[in-house]
Motif scaffolding. Structure first.
Motif, PDB file in Angstrom:
ATOM      1  N   SER A 268       0.831  -1.210   0.000  1.00 49.01           N
ATOM      2  CA  SER A 268       0.000   0.000   0.000  1.00 49.01           C
ATOM      3  C   SER A 268       0.867   1.262   0.000  1.00 49.01           C
ATOM      4  CB  SER A 268      -0.950  -0.001   1.209  1.00 49.01           C
ATOM      5  OG  SER A 268      -0.233   0.176   2.428  1.00 49.01           O
ATOM      6  N   LEU A 269       2.001   1.219   0.706  1.00 45.20           N
ATOM      7  CA  LEU A 269       2.928   2.361   0.678  1.00 45.20           C
ATOM      8  C   LEU A 269       3.515   2.550  -0.718  1.00 45.20           C
ATOM      9  CD1 LEU A 269       4.944   2.054   4.032  1.00 45.20           C
ATOM     10  CD2 LEU A 269       2.971   3.500   3.534  1.00 45.20           C
ATOM     11  N   LEU A 270       3.843   1.451  -1.374  1.00 48.05           N
ATOM     12  CA  LEU A 270       4.374   1.534  -2.739  1.00 48.05           C
ATOM     13  C   LEU A 270       3.345   2.127  -3.690  1.00 48.05           C
ATOM     14  CD1 LEU A 270       6.291  -1.875  -3.009  1.00 48.05           C
ATOM     15  CD2 LEU A 270       7.260   0.413  -2.707  1.00 48.05           C
ATOM     16  N   SER A 271       2.059   1.838  -3.441  1.00 44.85           N
ATOM     17  CA  SER A 271       1.012   2.417  -4.288  1.00 44.85           C
ATOM     18  C   SER A 271       0.949   3.932  -4.127  1.00 44.85           C
ATOM     19  CB  SER A 271      -0.349   1.789  -3.956  1.00 44.85           C
ATOM     20  OG  SER A 271      -0.834   2.234  -2.693  1.00 44.85           O
ATOM     21  N   LEU A 272       1.265   4.423  -2.929  1.00 43.25           N
ATOM     22  CA  LEU A 272       1.304   5.874  -2.706  1.00 43.25           C
ATOM     23  C   LEU A 272       2.543   6.487  -3.364  1.00 43.25           C
ATOM     24  CD1 LEU A 272       0.224   6.122   1.058  1.00 43.25           C
ATOM     25  CD2 LEU A 272      -1.164   6.637  -0.958  1.00 43.25           C
ATOM     26  N   VAL A 273       3.679   5.798  -3.256  1.00 45.44           N
ATOM     27  CA  VAL A 273       4.907   6.296  -3.878  1.00 45.44           C
ATOM     28  C   VAL A 273       4.758   6.334  -5.395  1.00 45.44           C
ATOM     29  CG1 VAL A 273       7.356   5.826  -4.252  1.00 45.44           C
ATOM     30  CG2 VAL A 273       6.359   5.508  -1.976  1.00 45.44           C
TER      31      VAL A 273
ATOM     32  N   LEU B  46       5.028   9.070  -9.762  1.00 43.32           N
ATOM     33  CA  LEU B  46       5.539   8.718 -11.085  1.00 43.32           C
ATOM     34  C   LEU B  46       4.424   8.534 -12.110  1.00 43.32           C
ATOM     35  CD1 LEU B  46       8.230   6.079 -10.016  1.00 43.32           C
ATOM     36  CD2 LEU B  46       8.614   8.477 -10.621  1.00 43.32           C
ATOM     37  N   PHE B  47       3.332   7.905 -11.682  1.00 42.75           N
ATOM     38  CA  PHE B  47       2.280   7.528 -12.634  1.00 42.75           C
ATOM     39  C   PHE B  47       0.913   8.115 -12.306  1.00 42.75           C
ATOM     40  CE2 PHE B  47       5.250   3.924 -11.965  1.00 42.75           C
ATOM     41  CZ  PHE B  47       5.895   3.952 -13.191  1.00 42.75           C
ATOM     42  N   GLY B  48       0.840   8.938 -11.272  1.00 48.31           N
ATOM     43  CA  GLY B  48      -0.455   9.448 -10.829  1.00 48.31           C
ATOM     44  C   GLY B  48      -1.011  10.537 -11.732  1.00 48.31           C
ATOM     45  N   LYS B  49      -2.314  10.735 -11.605  1.00 49.48           N
ATOM     46  CA  LYS B  49      -3.013  11.776 -12.349  1.00 49.48           C
ATOM     47  C   LYS B  49      -3.375  12.898 -11.392  1.00 49.48           C
ATOM     48  CE  LYS B  49      -7.110  12.641 -15.218  1.00 49.48           C
ATOM     49  NZ  LYS B  49      -8.345  12.050 -15.805  1.00 49.48           N
ATOM     50  N   THR B  50      -3.109  14.130 -11.805  1.00 50.20           N
ATOM     51  CA  THR B  50      -3.388  15.287 -10.965  1.00 50.20           C
ATOM     52  C   THR B  50      -4.805  15.794 -11.217  1.00 50.20           C
ATOM     53  OG1 THR B  50      -1.061  15.935 -10.973  1.00 50.20           O
ATOM     54  CG2 THR B  50      -2.667  17.620 -10.342  1.00 50.20           C
TER      55      THR B  50
ATOM     56  N   GLY C   1     -10.964   5.538 -12.234  1.00 52.93           N
ATOM     57  CA  GLY C   1      -9.861   6.120 -11.481  1.00 52.93           C
ATOM     58  C   GLY C   1      -9.844   5.562 -10.067  1.00 52.93           C
ATOM     59  N   LEU C   2      -8.663   5.273  -9.552  1.00 50.96           N
ATOM     60  CA  LEU C   2      -8.532   4.724  -8.201  1.00 50.96           C
ATOM     61  C   LEU C   2      -7.673   5.646  -7.351  1.00 50.96           C
ATOM     62  CD1 LEU C   2      -8.005   0.890  -8.792  1.00 50.96           C
ATOM     63  CD2 LEU C   2     -10.058   2.032  -7.951  1.00 50.96           C
ATOM     64  N   GLN C   3      -8.126   5.882  -6.122  1.00 50.49           N
ATOM     65  CA  GLN C   3      -7.405   6.715  -5.169  1.00 50.49           C
ATOM     66  C   GLN C   3      -6.835   5.808  -4.078  1.00 50.49           C
ATOM     67  OE1 GLN C   3      -9.797   9.754  -3.359  1.00 50.49           O
ATOM     68  NE2 GLN C   3      -8.033  10.875  -2.560  1.00 50.49           N
ATOM     69  N   PRO C   4      -5.553   5.471  -4.142  1.00 49.11           N
ATOM     70  CA  PRO C   4      -4.986   4.484  -3.207  1.00 49.11           C
ATOM     71  C   PRO C   4      -5.075   4.878  -1.747  1.00 49.11           C
ATOM     72  CG  PRO C   4      -3.263   5.572  -4.491  1.00 49.11           C
ATOM     73  CD  PRO C   4      -4.567   5.949  -5.120  1.00 49.11           C
ATOM     74  N   SER C   5      -5.133   6.181  -1.443  1.00 50.29           N
ATOM     75  CA  SER C   5      -5.194   6.592  -0.040  1.00 50.29           C
ATOM     76  C   SER C   5      -6.432   6.052   0.659  1.00 50.29           C
ATOM     77  CB  SER C   5      -5.169   8.125   0.067  1.00 50.29           C
ATOM     78  OG  SER C   5      -6.278   8.702  -0.595  1.00 50.29           O
ATOM     79  N   GLU C   6      -7.496   5.762  -0.111  1.00 49.73           N
ATOM     80  CA  GLU C   6      -8.716   5.211   0.494  1.00 49.73           C
ATOM     81  C   GLU C   6      -8.522   3.770   0.942  1.00 49.73           C
ATOM     82  OE1 GLU C   6     -11.281   6.802   1.346  1.00 49.73           O
ATOM     83  OE2 GLU C   6     -10.936   8.698   0.317  1.00 49.73           O
ATOM     84  N   PHE C   7      -7.585   3.061   0.319  1.00 45.44           N
ATOM     85  CA  PHE C   7      -7.341   1.656   0.662  1.00 45.44           C
ATOM     86  C   PHE C   7      -6.243   1.501   1.719  1.00 45.44           C
ATOM     87  CE2 PHE C   7      -8.727   1.971  -3.750  1.00 45.44           C
ATOM     88  CZ  PHE C   7      -9.829   1.124  -3.764  1.00 45.44           C
ATOM     89  N   VAL C   8      -5.335   2.471   1.762  1.00 47.28           N
ATOM     90  CA  VAL C   8      -4.182   2.380   2.661  1.00 47.28           C
ATOM     91  C   VAL C   8      -4.617   2.377   4.125  1.00 47.28           C
ATOM     92  CG1 VAL C   8      -2.040   3.523   3.359  1.00 47.28           C
ATOM     93  CG2 VAL C   8      -2.657   3.420   0.952  1.00 47.28           C
TER      94      VAL C   8
ATOM     95  N   PHE D 107       4.374   5.251  15.778  1.00 48.61           N
ATOM     96  CA  PHE D 107       4.225   6.536  15.091  1.00 48.61           C
ATOM     97  C   PHE D 107       4.738   6.456  13.656  1.00 48.61           C
ATOM     98  CE2 PHE D 107       4.728   8.687  19.490  1.00 48.61           C
ATOM     99  CZ  PHE D 107       3.401   8.403  19.785  1.00 48.61           C
ATOM    100  N   VAL D 108       5.834   5.740  13.454  1.00 53.03           N
ATOM    101  CA  VAL D 108       6.397   5.607  12.104  1.00 53.03           C
ATOM    102  C   VAL D 108       5.422   4.861  11.196  1.00 53.03           C
ATOM    103  CG1 VAL D 108       8.219   4.499  10.744  1.00 53.03           C
ATOM    104  CG2 VAL D 108       8.802   5.761  12.824  1.00 53.03           C
ATOM    105  N   VAL D 109       4.846   3.773  11.705  1.00 48.36           N
ATOM    106  CA  VAL D 109       3.876   2.991  10.921  1.00 48.36           C
ATOM    107  C   VAL D 109       2.671   3.840  10.547  1.00 48.36           C
ATOM    108  CG1 VAL D 109       2.238   1.065  11.032  1.00 48.36           C
ATOM    109  CG2 VAL D 109       4.577   0.760  11.858  1.00 48.36           C
ATOM    110  N   ILE D 110       2.205   4.655  11.477  1.00 50.39           N
ATOM    111  CA  ILE D 110       0.999   5.451  11.254  1.00 50.39           C
ATOM    112  C   ILE D 110       1.263   6.647  10.348  1.00 50.39           C
ATOM    113  CG2 ILE D 110      -0.684   6.967  12.394  1.00 50.39           C
ATOM    114  CD1 ILE D 110      -0.473   5.050  14.829  1.00 50.39           C
ATOM    115  N   PHE D 111       2.363   7.348  10.595  1.00 47.26           N
ATOM    116  CA  PHE D 111       2.558   8.633   9.923  1.00 47.26           C
ATOM    117  C   PHE D 111       3.352   8.555   8.620  1.00 47.26           C
ATOM    118  CE2 PHE D 111       1.677  10.137  14.311  1.00 47.26           C
ATOM    119  CZ  PHE D 111       0.513  10.823  14.006  1.00 47.26           C
ATOM    120  N   THR D 112       3.917   7.392   8.295  1.00 46.04           N
ATOM    121  CA  THR D 112       4.562   7.255   6.991  1.00 46.04           C
ATOM    122  C   THR D 112       3.556   7.413   5.847  1.00 46.04           C
ATOM    123  OG1 THR D 112       6.345   5.866   7.855  1.00 46.04           O
ATOM    124  CG2 THR D 112       5.907   5.742   5.491  1.00 46.04           C
ATOM    125  N   PRO D 113       2.439   6.678   5.860  1.00 43.91           N
ATOM    126  CA  PRO D 113       1.435   6.924   4.805  1.00 43.91           C
ATOM    127  C   PRO D 113       0.850   8.325   4.875  1.00 43.91           C
ATOM    128  CG  PRO D 113       0.563   5.423   6.468  1.00 43.91           C
ATOM    129  CD  PRO D 113       2.020   5.571   6.735  1.00 43.91           C
ATOM    130  N   ALA D 114       0.673   8.863   6.094  1.00 45.69           N
ATOM    131  CA  ALA D 114       0.143  10.219   6.238  1.00 45.69           C
ATOM    132  C   ALA D 114       1.057  11.238   5.571  1.00 45.69           C
ATOM    133  CB  ALA D 114      -0.049  10.556   7.713  1.00 45.69           C
TER     134      ALA D 114
END
Length: 426
Positions: A86-91, A95-99, A113-120, A149-156
């Protein structure tokens, strides 16, 4: 026992499933009302918002079956892998995201269209549950708190960089989970104080807040000298000065960030909320129209498809983050209360079931689910009725969008699967 375990529907909590169906169904009715036009005739069509949403709803059925197909042990064993993916999907978005609307938060797959933050959120909840449920994990150790904190706030952090501050704020909900599992209340108190200082700095400016703080410390010093006598000389004043220095830097940093880092539309939203500015035709138009739409519904509402403000498209993008205004106008105070009660029942049921888990992993995940739902509901409704600034947080199971619907479906039904297997030896 093994035959029951192989039945994917055995042991699931049907009350949660019923609440899910009611919320999703009622949500679709309001999306239909908010997006229907006189020319629309097809329900299953990608040319209409409600048609797309109905297809998204239909696709939750195979998604639910897939979630229930795996047993509880799978989600515990592979939680770390799911979290990393899921973190890789955010990263990958960089590179490949649409603005869209200034945020690079979407993958574009043609008509979908898929928004990965909803799944993370679901996979972060699994990772948090895996980390804290470890038998050797001790929350009293600072290094273990830092791990959480690292686990929680890395995706944030990754979501903030998109930038999508609203979705990133959701991760603050995990503090309720951490507190339930032994994290001291001091963190939540510090967070509340930070919010108070942040708002005070916006309202009065850095100089005034620092001056008032200095005055309070001076009064405290005089009082301590009067009551302490000789003990006053042995007092650890370096700690007081250290706290004042940290708070002072926070206040100055807040002032600098607010004036130099925040974009103008972010500042406008805060100033409108705090009463420093009134702009019902510009940045505050959506919120103002949403409040008018809700208040026009009165006690019993105007009736389904009879909300003139809703049908007149007075609230832009009403089918997404402002969907609660449709409920307020067409279903009134009674309908709005009914929706809030449904969410409360779902959250209460999740917490009740979580407390019955003998497996710590399932309990922590259940509290994560309840906390995320609570944060979403409070912030979204508070935003729509003008109590909180607009931050773009959807109302669970109601707001339009396949990613949001599927994200909450995954979040809920993983818990339903964990709960169904709570009496088995994982």
């Amino acid at each position: 026992m093994r035959q029951e375990r192989n039945n994917i529907f055995a042991g699931i909590d049907w009350l949660l499933v019923i609440l899910f169906v009611i919320l999703v169904g009622f949500g679709w009715l309001n999306i239909y009302s908010a997006s229907k036009s006189s020319e629309d005739v097809e329900l299953l069509s990608f040319t209409t918002k409600y048609g797309k949403q109905l297809i998204f709803i239909c696709l939750t059925i195979p998604l639910i079956i897939i979630i229930l197909f795996f047993n509880a042990k799978f989600y515990e064993k592979f939680s770390s892998i799911l979290y990393i993916v899921s973190l890789l999907s955010l990263v990958g978005l960089f590179l490949f995201g649409k603005t869209i609307n200034g945020a690079t938060s979407w993958y574009n797959f043609g008509v979908l269209g898929l928004q990965p933050s909803e799944f993370v959120k679901a996979f972060t909840a699994l990772a948090v549950a895996k980390l804290i449920s470890d038998r050797q994990y001790n929350f009293k150790l600072v290094k273990n708190q830092i791990k959480a904190f690292v686990v929680i706030f890395t995706p944030a952090l990754l979501i903030t960089l998109q930038p999508d501050v609203g979705s990133a704020l959701i991760y603050l909900a995990f503090f309720f989970v951490l507190h339930r599992e032994g994290l001291t209340l001091n963190y939540i108190i510090l967070g509340a104080l930070a919010i108070v200082l942040f708002i005070s700095t916006i309202l009065f400016g850095s100089v005034w807040v620092l001056s008032i703080l200095f005055l309070l410390i001076t009064i405290f010093t005089i009082y301590a000298a009067y009551r302490g006598g000789k003990r006053f000389l042995r007092f650890n004043w370096y700690k007081v000065l250290g706290v004042y220095l940290i708070v002072g830097l926070f206040i100055l940093g807040t002032g600098f960030a607010y004036n130099n880092v925040f974009k103008q539309h972010h500042r406008d939203r805060f100033e409108i909320l705090l009463g420093l500015k009134k702009d019902n035709q510009g940045i505050g138009y959506n919120s103002h129209q949403s409040e008018l739409t809700i208040s026009s519904g009165g006690f019993g509402g105007k009736g389904f498809l009879k909300g003139d403000l809703t049908q007149g498209d007075f609230v832009p993008e009403q089918h997404t983050d402002y969907i609660f205004s449709v409920i307020g106008e067409e279903w009134g105070f009674l309908g709005s209360s009914f929706v809030i009660i449904l969410f409360m029942l779902m959250m209460y049921r999740v917490i009740y079931l979580a407390e019955t888990h003998t497996n710590k992993f399932g309990r922590i995940y259940g509290y994560s689910l309840a906390s995320i739902l609570f944060f979403h509901v409070i912030v979204n409704i508070g935003m729509v009725i003008g109590l909180l600034p607009t931050v773009g947080i959807p109302l669970p199971f109601f707001s339009y969008g396949g990613s949001a619907l599927w994200g909450f479906t995954i979040l809920l039904f993983i818990f339903i699967r964990l709960d169904a297997h709570k009496n088995y030896d994982w």
